[in-house]
Design a protein around this motif. Structure first.
Motif, PDB file in Angstrom:
ATOM      1  N   THR C 250       0.841  -1.192   0.000  1.00  0.00           N
ATOM      2  CA  THR C 250       0.000   0.000   0.000  1.00  0.00           C
ATOM      3  C   THR C 250       0.877   1.244   0.000  1.00  0.00           C
ATOM      4  O   THR C 250       1.861   1.294   0.722  1.00  0.00           O
ATOM      5  CB  THR C 250      -0.903  -0.025   1.257  1.00  0.00           C
ATOM      6  N   GLY C 251       0.525   2.196  -0.815  1.00  0.00           N
ATOM      7  CA  GLY C 251       1.301   3.436  -0.892  1.00  0.00           C
ATOM      8  C   GLY C 251       1.234   4.005  -2.292  1.00  0.00           C
ATOM      9  O   GLY C 251       0.517   3.490  -3.152  1.00  0.00           O
ATOM     10  N   GLN C 252       1.977   5.062  -2.482  1.00  0.00           N
ATOM     11  CA  GLN C 252       2.020   5.774  -3.754  1.00  0.00           C
ATOM     12  C   GLN C 252       2.088   4.841  -4.964  1.00  0.00           C
ATOM     13  O   GLN C 252       1.359   4.984  -5.927  1.00  0.00           O
ATOM     14  CB  GLN C 252       3.270   6.651  -3.746  1.00  0.00           C
ATOM     15  N   THR C 253       2.991   3.873  -4.893  1.00  0.00           N
ATOM     16  CA  THR C 253       3.182   2.998  -6.050  1.00  0.00           C
ATOM     17  C   THR C 253       2.441   1.672  -5.886  1.00  0.00           C
ATOM     18  O   THR C 253       2.511   0.823  -6.748  1.00  0.00           O
ATOM     19  CB  THR C 253       4.680   2.708  -6.269  1.00  0.00           C
ATOM     20  N   GLY C 254       1.755   1.515  -4.792  1.00  0.00           N
ATOM     21  CA  GLY C 254       0.994   0.276  -4.586  1.00  0.00           C
ATOM     22  C   GLY C 254      -0.490   0.575  -4.578  1.00  0.00           C
ATOM     23  O   GLY C 254      -0.984   1.376  -5.355  1.00  0.00           O
ATOM     24  N   LYS C 255      -1.192  -0.065  -3.680  1.00  0.00           N
ATOM     25  CA  LYS C 255      -2.634   0.152  -3.578  1.00  0.00           C
ATOM     26  C   LYS C 255      -2.919   1.493  -2.901  1.00  0.00           C
ATOM     27  O   LYS C 255      -2.246   1.873  -1.957  1.00  0.00           O
ATOM     28  CB  LYS C 255      -3.264  -0.962  -2.739  1.00  0.00           C
ATOM     29  N   ILE C 256      -3.930   2.183  -3.415  1.00  0.00           N
ATOM     30  CA  ILE C 256      -4.395   3.411  -2.769  1.00  0.00           C
ATOM     31  C   ILE C 256      -5.686   3.039  -2.042  1.00  0.00           C
ATOM     32  O   ILE C 256      -6.634   2.575  -2.672  1.00  0.00           O
ATOM     33  CB  ILE C 256      -4.686   4.511  -3.810  1.00  0.00           C
ATOM     34  N   LEU C 257      -5.710   3.215  -0.737  1.00  0.00           N
ATOM     35  CA  LEU C 257      -6.854   2.756   0.049  1.00  0.00           C
ATOM     36  C   LEU C 257      -7.544   3.931   0.745  1.00  0.00           C
ATOM     37  O   LEU C 257      -6.907   4.935   1.051  1.00  0.00           O
ATOM     38  CB  LEU C 257      -6.390   1.759   1.122  1.00  0.00           C
ATOM     39  N   ALA C 258      -8.847   3.765   0.988  1.00  0.00           N
ATOM     40  CA  ALA C 258      -9.578   4.784   1.747  1.00  0.00           C
ATOM     41  C   ALA C 258     -10.593   4.118   2.669  1.00  0.00           C
ATOM     42  O   ALA C 258     -11.788   4.342   2.557  1.00  0.00           O
ATOM     43  CB  ALA C 258     -10.276   5.755   0.791  1.00  0.00           C
ATOM     44  N   PRO C 259     -10.123   3.287   3.573  1.00  0.00           N
ATOM     45  CA  PRO C 259     -11.073   2.589   4.452  1.00  0.00           C
ATOM     46  C   PRO C 259     -11.588   3.511   5.561  1.00  0.00           C
ATOM     47  O   PRO C 259     -11.078   4.623   5.743  1.00  0.00           O
ATOM     48  CB  PRO C 259     -10.227   1.458   5.044  1.00  0.00           C
ATOM     49  N   ASN C 260     -12.565   3.021   6.301  1.00  0.00           N
ATOM     50  CA  ASN C 260     -13.040   3.769   7.473  1.00  0.00           C
ATOM     51  C   ASN C 260     -11.974   3.787   8.552  1.00  0.00           C
ATOM     52  O   ASN C 260     -11.838   4.756   9.282  1.00  0.00           O
ATOM     53  CB  ASN C 260     -14.306   3.117   8.034  1.00  0.00           C
ATOM     54  N   LEU C 261     -11.267   2.666   8.659  1.00  0.00           N
ATOM     55  CA  LEU C 261     -10.253   2.557   9.708  1.00  0.00           C
ATOM     56  C   LEU C 261      -9.013   1.886   9.136  1.00  0.00           C
ATOM     57  O   LEU C 261      -9.103   0.822   8.518  1.00  0.00           O
ATOM     58  CB  LEU C 261     -10.816   1.726  10.887  1.00  0.00           C
ATOM     59  N   GLY C 269       5.667   5.456   8.229  1.00  0.00           N
ATOM     60  CA  GLY C 269       4.845   6.447   7.534  1.00  0.00           C
ATOM     61  C   GLY C 269       5.638   7.335   6.604  1.00  0.00           C
ATOM     62  O   GLY C 269       5.471   8.563   6.614  1.00  0.00           O
ATOM     63  N   ALA C 270       6.514   6.736   5.793  1.00  0.00           N
ATOM     64  CA  ALA C 270       7.195   7.510   4.756  1.00  0.00           C
ATOM     65  C   ALA C 270       6.130   8.155   3.881  1.00  0.00           C
ATOM     66  O   ALA C 270       5.028   7.625   3.734  1.00  0.00           O
ATOM     67  CB  ALA C 270       8.078   6.592   3.917  1.00  0.00           C
ATOM     68  N   ILE C 271       6.473   9.292   3.315  1.00  0.00           N
ATOM     69  CA  ILE C 271       5.461  10.052   2.560  1.00  0.00           C
ATOM     70  C   ILE C 271       4.851   9.201   1.464  1.00  0.00           C
ATOM     71  O   ILE C 271       3.665   9.311   1.165  1.00  0.00           O
ATOM     72  CB  ILE C 271       6.056  11.373   2.018  1.00  0.00           C
ATOM     73  N   GLN C 272       5.660   8.320   0.875  1.00  0.00           N
ATOM     74  CA  GLN C 272       5.104   7.477  -0.191  1.00  0.00           C
ATOM     75  C   GLN C 272       4.047   6.508   0.350  1.00  0.00           C
ATOM     76  O   GLN C 272       3.101   6.161  -0.330  1.00  0.00           O
ATOM     77  CB  GLN C 272       6.214   6.777  -0.974  1.00  0.00           C
ATOM     78  N   HIS C 273       4.171   6.125   1.601  1.00  0.00           N
ATOM     79  CA  HIS C 273       3.133   5.268   2.196  1.00  0.00           C
ATOM     80  C   HIS C 273       1.891   6.099   2.524  1.00  0.00           C
ATOM     81  O   HIS C 273       0.768   5.693   2.225  1.00  0.00           O
ATOM     82  CB  HIS C 273       3.664   4.590   3.462  1.00  0.00           C
ATOM     83  N   LEU C 274       2.115   7.278   3.098  1.00  0.00           N
ATOM     84  CA  LEU C 274       0.987   8.132   3.470  1.00  0.00           C
ATOM     85  C   LEU C 274       0.143   8.490   2.240  1.00  0.00           C
ATOM     86  O   LEU C 274      -1.073   8.619   2.326  1.00  0.00           O
ATOM     87  CB  LEU C 274       1.475   9.407   4.163  1.00  0.00           C
ATOM     88  N   ILE C 294       4.175   8.819  10.795  1.00  0.00           N
ATOM     89  CA  ILE C 294       2.831   8.225  10.791  1.00  0.00           C
ATOM     90  C   ILE C 294       1.942   8.902  11.844  1.00  0.00           C
ATOM     91  O   ILE C 294       0.739   9.047  11.653  1.00  0.00           O
ATOM     92  CB  ILE C 294       2.894   6.688  11.026  1.00  0.00           C
ATOM     93  N   PHE C 295       2.539   9.371  12.940  1.00  0.00           N
ATOM     94  CA  PHE C 295       1.731  10.002  13.988  1.00  0.00           C
ATOM     95  C   PHE C 295       1.140  11.342  13.535  1.00  0.00           C
ATOM     96  O   PHE C 295       0.150  11.808  14.067  1.00  0.00           O
ATOM     97  CB  PHE C 295       2.546  10.173  15.276  1.00  0.00           C
ATOM     98  N   GLU C 296       1.776  11.966  12.560  1.00  0.00           N
ATOM     99  CA  GLU C 296       1.240  13.211  11.983  1.00  0.00           C
ATOM    100  C   GLU C 296      -0.089  12.948  11.288  1.00  0.00           C
ATOM    101  O   GLU C 296      -0.987  13.774  11.288  1.00  0.00           O
ATOM    102  CB  GLU C 296       2.219  13.775  10.944  1.00  0.00           C
ATOM    103  N   ALA C 297      -0.159  11.782  10.642  1.00  0.00           N
ATOM    104  CA  ALA C 297      -1.343  11.459   9.856  1.00  0.00           C
ATOM    105  C   ALA C 297      -2.414  10.769  10.705  1.00  0.00           C
ATOM    106  O   ALA C 297      -3.574  10.716  10.319  1.00  0.00           O
ATOM    107  CB  ALA C 297      -0.951  10.556   8.690  1.00  0.00           C
TER     108      ALA C 297
END
Lengths: 379, 249, 323
Positions: C250-261, C269-274, C294-297
């Motif tokens: 999951t990430g910039q070059t992988g899956k883009i996800l938008a789950p509830n949780l 939490g590298a920017i490419q993952h975020l 990751i704690f920022e996000a």
């Protein structure tokens, strides 16, 4: 004056964008690394009618205007220029050349499968000793009565392997210099044609570029486009339109890099804020946006002139030269905005920068475009 | 069989949502409009079936309730393969209005299958399909995730909470479809776009209807709050917060 | 006058959402100075039916009819319409799930009652009836005004919560009339699905990063995912190392996800993952490094060893689900 696109033009733009994002994006980095041709994607692009999108529907083409073509080229080039250049060569050079200057028989036989996307075309002009200087062709097409005998080598041929139909520019009467040149439609499977290895390029690495060798290749006389000796003006006129395709490609490379840099600048933080909030970055993006807008307007102007059947040779040279140089500048700045991330593969911008370089070189270098533009100033 | 697909004109899903007039109206400035993604999936499935069984599906019509500005969306549906378009010239003020307009037109025609997306990406209502079926006094099957026609019979599967049911229904009926019914929506081909120029797009004048609801005002969600840190010795608290506060588990 | 609640049961036991709906209706009924009537369709015994009283239902309409074993939109609409008429309901409450979405719009037409779906909270006003719901795929909230004397709402699950307000409930057998032509659809087969959830469809995703130390530690991620009905994902280094299959990247070059949780376990939490998870509605981060991006996000975070935190989380979720 009207700067509004028609609904149809917008629909084509969206279709190209959807295709690029859904199909091309997922493995474009891998194809670039492996120099791997996008066989399946090109097949789909052809099925959608993008390879002959401006051809008359009576020859199975898409019947769209040049404005739509610019919009589609920009969208495809934002993601994958290797596929975009294939699309440009098919539309602007091979198909346009046969549709405009070929006879009815040639159109039925060669244009139809090209326009419908069943076959891919290649345009063979460059030679080891003759790149931008098209007058000094060393490939010969000896007149043997009912056929020509083709001998020589062509270099840097886009789609050399994927194409089935070649248009070859060759010298028939050397004493007549450029007036002795002919343009021939050649079946790639003819005896005597061999390909050099896939060129290991800096960018557009998944585009299949090869040298092509002709050794006593027989070409039927009826495959000659136009009258005897028409090859040079044919090549020059065809390249005029080709420039619109490559200009739009360069535009897409620039806007693709810009969009990525803009998004990144609003996500990435440095010194406690998103880097867009640093004026050094915001002004860079502002400069990039202005250049892209200029480039887009030049492309659309050239396309509009072509659609109005007005002379577009100078306008297309301006668009090509400006967009190619601009793409180089914009992609370099995009890499700078990304910093270290810009220098690695996965953020796309370094690839776009490598791709931009080629647009300054092929189908007439930026310097050759300046020759065309400056000559037009004297008229 | 004749299939009708009801399509809604919605802002592109990447649109930044803003409001005007004291948060009483959606700001349409610069918005790009698309076919509601669920409706597009319904259309895609109908087209897939028509392609696979040429004789079985006679005609696919798309219908939209909207003003003239929605015609590009109908044209797009024609470009990807629908045979006919109908626009009912009315502002889609609420779900009941839309369903009433649709019902009036549909009751004068003879469609065998009427498909609607389960919701629209703007009002997220889940309303129109069900309302339409009731107005037409037709059976409805909702949350349809599989739809096929085999030997002239309709095959449907619908999602229930915790599983799936195979449902049979006579025609005509209203199928209210959700994700899973079709793979990716189609990209229009040059030929399709060209063909859409000449396909019929009929404009029908609206009837008088009433609205039952009104979106009075809008609010934007509050900006993201700072990360709430939980003591690693009290993991239970995290689960409680996810359940009671964030309401995600 | 009354508030009518459509309850749901699974093999004779009420689903938790039924108690939530009754709690929600009870709160509204207090304001309106009226009572809550709950409708139950299917074989539910009196002990179970009485549970609805705990949450404030003073009357329970018990419908048992062979024709109503499976959901039939037309017939169920008829049942609800008859119950609403009999009880003089001014508000009818459904869950915002497959069943609610199927019946509520039909009932809205049958009763000419305005419908607000997926509502988030109690009405903000009763004159006129005004209630909030998510619109533009949760990018905004609309305050919907219902203009008719009778209102229908479908309540988003877990939006309100379950609250006890015990009252003495009377159970009443209710035999609504079902016409044959309302029974046209028929359920041929029921297939209860279990098994892996498609990552991009998953409403909850449990994701692991390099902090998981090795593929042998993924048991706890999978266990938590199964408990929550979640999909599993991973960060890029994890799929590069071959700890997990590439499809999970999951990430910039992988899956883009938008789950509830989205639960990020040992992911820095590298920017490419975020870039691949920023559409998530709620992000939980578990990481040793308090300065990890990751704690920022994240909305909720635990600074600690993920290999210790995860088993405790599993226990806590089991306790929650047990209730």
């Amino acid at each position: 004056m009207n700067f509004e696109f028609t609904e149809e033009q917008k629909m084509i733009q969206q279709a190209a964008k959807d295709f690029a994002e859904r199909e091309l994006l997922q493995d474009v980095i891998e194809r670039d690394e492996k120099s791997e041709f996008a066989t399946e994607h090109v097949k789909k692009l052809a099925e959608l009618g993008f390879l002959g999108m401006m051809t008359d529907p009576k020859y199975d083409g898409g019947g769209m205007d040049t404005i739509s073509y610019v919009l589609a080229m920009e969208e495809i080039s934002k993601i994958d220029s290797s596929v975009a250049v294939l699309m440009s060569v098919c539309n602007s050079l091979v198909i346009w050349g046969i549709e405009t200057y070929g006879n009815e028989e040639q159109k039925q036989k060669f244009l139809r499968p090209l326009a419908s996307g069943q076959k891919i075309g290649a345009f063979l002009l460059s030679e080891p000793e003759a790149g931008s200087d098209a007058t000094s062709q060393r490939t010969t097409a000896e007149d043997k009565g009912d056929h020509y005998l083709l001998n020589g080598t062509k270099n840097w041929i886009t789609n050399a392997n994927s194409a089935s139909t070649y248009i070859v520019i060759a010298q028939t009467n050397p004493e007549k210099k450029h007036k002795g040149i002919n343009a021939l439609i050649v079946d790639k499977n003819s005896a005597g044609i061999t390909l050099g290895p896939h060129e290991n390029k800096m960018g557009m690495r998944s585009s299949d570029t090869h040298s092509v060798m002709f050794n006593d290749v027989k070409v039927p006389k009826e495959n000659r486009i136009g009258e005897d000796g028409f090859g040079f003006p044919f090549a020059m006129k065809t390249l005029e339109g080709g420039r619109i395709g490559i200009a739009s490609q360069a535009l897409g490379i620039a806007s693709g890099a810009f969009e990525r840099a803009l998004k990144y600048s609003m996500e990435r933080k440095a010194f406690g804020t998103e880097i867009f909030n640093h004026q050094s970055v915001a002004f860079k993006l502002s400069d990039m946006a202005v250049k892209i807008e200029n480039g887009r307007n030049l492309c659309l102007k050239a396309a509009w002139l072509k659609d109005q059947h007005l002379p577009y040779g100078t306008a297309s040279a301006m668009a090509k030269q400006y967009c190619a140089d601009m793409a180089m500048e914009v992609t370099t700045e995009a890499v700078q905005i990304f910093g270290g991330y810009g220098y690695v593969r996965e953020y796309h911008v370094e690839r776009l920068m490598r791709e931009a370089k080629l647009t300054q070189i092929y189908e007439g270098t930026s310097e050759v475009q300046k020759i065309v533009i400056s000559r037009s100033l004297l008229k | 069989m004749k299939i009708l697909v009801c399509i809604s004109n919605v802002p592109d899903t990447t649109t930044k949502i803003k409001f005007t007039d004291n948060n009483t109206a959606f700001d349409q400035a610069g918005v790009q409009w698309i076919i509601n993604p669920w409706d597009e999936l319904a259309l895609t499935r109908a087209l897939d079936i028509k392609d696979a069984q040429a004789g079985m599906v006679e005609e696919i019509t798309v219908i939209n309730v909207g003003l003239a500005a929605t015609e590009p969306t109908i044209r797009k549906a024609l470009a990807i393969g629908a045979d006919k378009g109908i626009r009912i010239n009315a502002e889609p003020k609420d779900a009941f209005t839309v369903a009433s307009q649709l019902a009036d037109v549909i009751s004068k025609e003879s469609f065998d299958i009427i498909l609607c997306g389960i919701e629209s990406s703007d009002s997220n209502g889940n309303n129109v399909g069900g309302m339409l079926s009731e107005l037409l006094d037709m059976p409805s099957v909702s949350s349809v995730s599989h739809f096929d026609i085999k030997d002239g019979k309709v095959e449907l599967k619908r999602e229930i909470d915790g599983g799936q049911e195979t449902v049979s229904t006579p025609i005509p009926f209203v199928g209210i479809v959700q994700k899973g019914i079709a793979k990716e929506p189609r990209i229009p081909s040059m030929r399709g776009i060209m063909g859409a120029r000449t396909k019929p797009l009929q404009v029908i004048e609206a009837i008088q209807t009433e609205t039952l609801t009104e979106f009075a005002t809008y609010d934007l969600p509050k900006p993201k709050a700072a990360c709430k840190k939980i003591d690693p010795d009290n993991v239970k608290e995290l689960v409680q917060l996810l359940h009671n506060e964030a309401k995600v588990i | 006058m009354s508030v009518l609640v459509y309850t749901e049961n699974w093999d004779g036991k009420f689903k938790k959402l039924s108690f939530e709906l009754v709690s929600f209706a009870c709160e509204i009924a207090k304001t309106l100075n009226t009572n809550v009537v709950a409708l139950s369709i299917g074989k539910v015994n009196d002990d179970e039916l009485n549970k609805l009283g705990t949450y404030g239902a003073s009357k329970i309409l018990n419908v048992q009819n062979e024709n109503l074993i499976n959901l039939n939109n037309q017939a169920y609409t008829s049942v609800l319409a008859q119950a609403a008429a009999k009880e003089g309901a001014t508000l009818i409450v459904f869950a915002h799930n497959n069943t609610g979405k199927a019946i509520a719009p039909r009932l809205s037409v049958r009763l000419k009652a305005g419908l607000a779906t997926g509502v988030l909270a109690l009405p903000s006003n009763f004159q006129p009836f005004t209630i909030a719901k998510k619109v533009f795929t949760a990018k905004a909230i609309a305050n919907v005004v219902i203009k008719t004397p009778v209102s229908i709402v479908t309540l988003l699950q877990n939006a309100f919560g379950v609250f006890e307000t015990p009252v003495a409930a009377s159970i009443e057998a209710f035999n609504p009339e079902i016409k044959d032509n309302e029974l046209k659809t028929e359920v041929k087969d029921v297939n209860k699905v279990s098994g892996k959830i498609l990552l991009t469809d998953a409403e909850i995703v449990v994701s692991g990063g390099r902090g998981m130390k090795g593929p042998e530690n993924w048991g706890s991620i999978e266990e938590l995912a199964t408990l929550l009905g979640a999909g599993t994902a991973c960060s890029r280094p994890v799929s590069d190392e071959g700890w997990r299959p590439h499809e999970e990247h999951t990430g910039q070059t992988g899956k883009i996800l938008a789950p509830n949780l989205y639960i990020a376990c040992g992911i820095s939490g590298a920017i490419q993952h975020l870039g691949g998870i920023s559409g998530s509605k709620c992000i939980v981060a578990i990481n040793k490094d308090p300065d990890a991006p990751i704690f920022e996000a994240a909305d909720y975070g635990i600074v600690g060893d993920v290999l210790k935190v995860l088993p405790e989380m599993i226990t806590a979720v089991k306790e929650l689900k047990g209730n």
